[in-house]
Design a protein around this motif. Structure first.
Motif, PDB file in Angstrom:
ATOM      1  N   PHE A 145      80.902  63.015  14.014  1.00  0.00           N
ATOM      2  CA  PHE A 145      80.125  63.159  15.237  1.00  0.00           C
ATOM      3  C   PHE A 145      79.673  64.605  15.413  1.00  0.00           C
ATOM      4  CE2 PHE A 145      82.749  59.502  15.894  1.00  0.00           C
ATOM      5  CZ  PHE A 145      81.997  58.642  16.658  1.00  0.00           C
ATOM      6  N   THR A 146      78.520  64.782  16.032  1.00  0.00           N
ATOM      7  CA  THR A 146      78.124  66.101  16.510  1.00  0.00           C
ATOM      8  C   THR A 146      78.877  66.334  17.813  1.00  0.00           C
ATOM      9  OG1 THR A 146      76.311  65.216  17.842  1.00  0.00           O
ATOM     10  CG2 THR A 146      75.761  65.933  15.604  1.00  0.00           C
ATOM     11  N   VAL A 147      79.205  67.571  18.111  1.00  0.00           N
ATOM     12  CA  VAL A 147      79.750  67.927  19.428  1.00  0.00           C
ATOM     13  C   VAL A 147      78.600  68.618  20.146  1.00  0.00           C
ATOM     14  CG1 VAL A 147      81.473  69.233  20.718  1.00  0.00           C
ATOM     15  CG2 VAL A 147      82.080  68.216  18.513  1.00  0.00           C
ATOM     16  N   GLN A 148      77.911  67.863  21.019  1.00  0.00           N
ATOM     17  CA  GLN A 148      76.734  68.405  21.683  1.00  0.00           C
ATOM     18  C   GLN A 148      77.072  69.119  22.985  1.00  0.00           C
ATOM     19  OE1 GLN A 148      74.194  64.947  21.828  1.00  0.00           O
ATOM     20  NE2 GLN A 148      73.471  65.321  19.762  1.00  0.00           N
ATOM     21  N   GLU A 149      78.091  68.619  23.662  1.00  0.00           N
ATOM     22  CA  GLU A 149      78.568  69.269  24.887  1.00  0.00           C
ATOM     23  C   GLU A 149      80.074  69.356  24.814  1.00  0.00           C
ATOM     24  OE1 GLU A 149      77.645  67.739  28.733  1.00  0.00           O
ATOM     25  OE2 GLU A 149      75.511  68.170  28.526  1.00  0.00           O
ATOM     26  N   LEU A 150      80.596  70.475  25.240  1.00  0.00           N
ATOM     27  CA  LEU A 150      82.046  70.659  25.279  1.00  0.00           C
ATOM     28  C   LEU A 150      82.377  71.369  26.579  1.00  0.00           C
ATOM     29  CD1 LEU A 150      84.672  70.219  23.750  1.00  0.00           C
ATOM     30  CD2 LEU A 150      84.255  72.351  22.527  1.00  0.00           C
ATOM     31  N   GLY A 151      83.139  70.703  27.423  1.00  0.00           N
ATOM     32  CA  GLY A 151      83.462  71.278  28.724  1.00  0.00           C
ATOM     33  C   GLY A 151      82.254  71.418  29.619  1.00  0.00           C
ATOM     34  N   GLY A 152      81.270  70.517  29.454  1.00  0.00           N
ATOM     35  CA  GLY A 152      80.071  70.548  30.275  1.00  0.00           C
ATOM     36  C   GLY A 152      79.038  71.570  29.841  1.00  0.00           C
ATOM     37  N   THR A 166      88.874  74.945  21.918  1.00  0.00           N
ATOM     38  CA  THR A 166      88.465  74.214  23.116  1.00  0.00           C
ATOM     39  C   THR A 166      88.659  72.704  23.002  1.00  0.00           C
ATOM     40  OG1 THR A 166      86.784  75.931  23.403  1.00  0.00           O
ATOM     41  CG2 THR A 166      86.590  73.999  24.788  1.00  0.00           C
ATOM     42  N   MET A 167      88.456  72.156  21.800  1.00  0.00           N
ATOM     43  CA  MET A 167      88.516  70.699  21.604  1.00  0.00           C
ATOM     44  C   MET A 167      89.903  70.180  21.995  1.00  0.00           C
ATOM     45  SD  MET A 167      86.193  68.682  20.485  1.00  0.00           S
ATOM     46  CE  MET A 167      86.151  66.932  20.246  1.00  0.00           C
ATOM     47  N   GLY A 168      89.924  69.093  22.749  1.00  0.00           N
ATOM     48  CA  GLY A 168      91.183  68.513  23.197  1.00  0.00           C
ATOM     49  C   GLY A 168      91.630  69.043  24.554  1.00  0.00           C
ATOM     50  N   ARG A 169      91.050  70.142  24.978  1.00  0.00           N
ATOM     51  CA  ARG A 169      91.378  70.717  26.286  1.00  0.00           C
ATOM     52  C   ARG A 169      90.288  70.416  27.318  1.00  0.00           C
ATOM     53  NH1 ARG A 169      93.229  74.109  22.477  1.00  0.00           N
ATOM     54  NH2 ARG A 169      95.335  74.944  22.676  1.00  0.00           N
ATOM     55  N   LYS A 170      89.102  70.105  26.806  1.00  0.00           N
ATOM     56  CA  LYS A 170      87.960  69.814  27.678  1.00  0.00           C
ATOM     57  C   LYS A 170      87.245  68.581  27.150  1.00  0.00           C
ATOM     58  CE  LYS A 170      87.184  74.627  28.981  1.00  0.00           C
ATOM     59  NZ  LYS A 170      86.204  75.709  29.032  1.00  0.00           N
ATOM     60  N   GLY A 171      86.526  67.915  28.015  1.00  0.00           N
ATOM     61  CA  GLY A 171      85.751  66.740  27.616  1.00  0.00           C
ATOM     62  C   GLY A 171      84.589  67.118  26.723  1.00  0.00           C
ATOM     63  N   TRP A 172      84.147  66.170  25.926  1.00  0.00           N
ATOM     64  CA  TRP A 172      83.037  66.431  25.016  1.00  0.00           C
ATOM     65  C   TRP A 172      82.130  65.214  24.951  1.00  0.00           C
ATOM     66  CZ3 TRP A 172      81.909  63.743  20.489  1.00  0.00           C
ATOM     67  CH2 TRP A 172      82.870  62.817  20.093  1.00  0.00           C
ATOM     68  N   SER A 173      80.912  65.421  24.471  1.00  0.00           N
ATOM     69  CA  SER A 173      79.993  64.319  24.192  1.00  0.00           C
ATOM     70  C   SER A 173      79.198  64.682  22.952  1.00  0.00           C
ATOM     71  CB  SER A 173      79.054  64.045  25.375  1.00  0.00           C
ATOM     72  OG  SER A 173      78.199  65.145  25.591  1.00  0.00           O
ATOM     73  N   GLY A 174      78.698  63.672  22.268  1.00  0.00           N
ATOM     74  CA  GLY A 174      77.935  63.911  21.057  1.00  0.00           C
ATOM     75  C   GLY A 174      77.343  62.624  20.525  1.00  0.00           C
ATOM     76  N   GLU A 175      76.867  62.693  19.283  1.00  0.00           N
ATOM     77  CA  GLU A 175      76.264  61.539  18.626  1.00  0.00           C
ATOM     78  C   GLU A 175      76.921  61.313  17.276  1.00  0.00           C
ATOM     79  OE1 GLU A 175      71.735  60.888  19.313  1.00  0.00           O
ATOM     80  OE2 GLU A 175      72.033  63.035  18.971  1.00  0.00           O
ATOM     81  N   ALA A 176      76.929  60.052  16.849  1.00  0.00           N
ATOM     82  CA  ALA A 176      77.485  59.711  15.544  1.00  0.00           C
ATOM     83  C   ALA A 176      76.510  60.105  14.442  1.00  0.00           C
ATOM     84  CB  ALA A 176      77.781  58.218  15.469  1.00  0.00           C
ATOM     85  N   LEU A 177      77.041  60.698  13.384  1.00  0.00           N
ATOM     86  CA  LEU A 177      76.258  61.061  12.213  1.00  0.00           C
ATOM     87  C   LEU A 177      76.510  60.087  11.062  1.00  0.00           C
ATOM     88  CD1 LEU A 177      74.490  63.021  10.531  1.00  0.00           C
ATOM     89  CD2 LEU A 177      76.590  64.252   9.987  1.00  0.00           C
TER      90      LEU A 177
END
Length: 183
Positions: A145-152, A166-177
């Motif tokens: 996955f791409t990490v497009q947003e991390l912690g907003g 940061t990963m695991g401490r804040k929410g994230w969003s992305g797309e599948a590659l």
């Protein structure tokens, strides 16, 4: 992407336009349809073309190349992908500096559950090695996955180290590659 790789998806009607780098002046229609001789018949890895194209990832350079990953085959699986060509610049040719990339696995050790591992990169190639026993169980799907947003915040251009912190401490969003099935 060299001309041979480009020719896997484009068959010129004018035989003088093959411009192959392997020394052959052309390939047959059969080889174009079936693939290079001697190549194993496999189901190719599932690559999500829209994301790959937008981010400048070569669909034919996503590894492992087979969609199915046998859990009994290896002690470690090497995942890798790379840019469409050495000259492709994500700022000049694409949407900007690359996103961090992560692998979703289903950790089967004592922790269990979904886990995300971050890809290392040199700017042209991204790679990650995962012990087979940690990928998950038969029937599950693992993916990049791409990490497009991390912690907003927009994660484009974020370093691997910053993503790890940061990963695991804040929410994230992305797309599948890309995705693979565990068998």
């Amino acid at each position: 992407m060299d001309n041979d790789e480009f020719g896997l998806r484009h068959f010129p009607t004018n035989k003088a336009l093959f411009h192959r780098v392997d020394g052959r002046q052309q390939i047959s229609w059969e080889e174009y349809i079936v693939g290079p001789s001697g190549s194993p018949v496999v189901t190719p890895v599932k690559v999500y073309e829209g994301v790959a194209e937008k981010e400048g990832v070569a669909e034919t350079k996503v590894l492992p190349s087979n969609y199915q990953i046998p859990l009994s085959a290896h002690s470690t699986i090497h995942f890798q992908f790379e840019k469409v060509c050495a000259h492709w610049d994500p700022i000049r040719n694409g949407p900007g500096r690359p996103y961090p990339y992560i692998m979703r696995i289903y950790n089967t050790d004592s922790r269990g559950g979904e886990e995300f591992r971050i890809f290392d990169t040199n700017g042209s190639i991204w790679w990650l090695d995962v012990e087979t026993r940690l990928l998950g169980m038969k029937g599950q799907t693992v993916g990049i996955f791409t990490v497009q947003e991390l912690g907003g915040e927009d994660a484009r251009g974020m370093s691997v180290d910053e993503c790890r912190r940061t990963m695991g401490r804040k929410g994230w969003s992305g797309e599948a590659l890309a995705a693979w099935e565990l068998v």
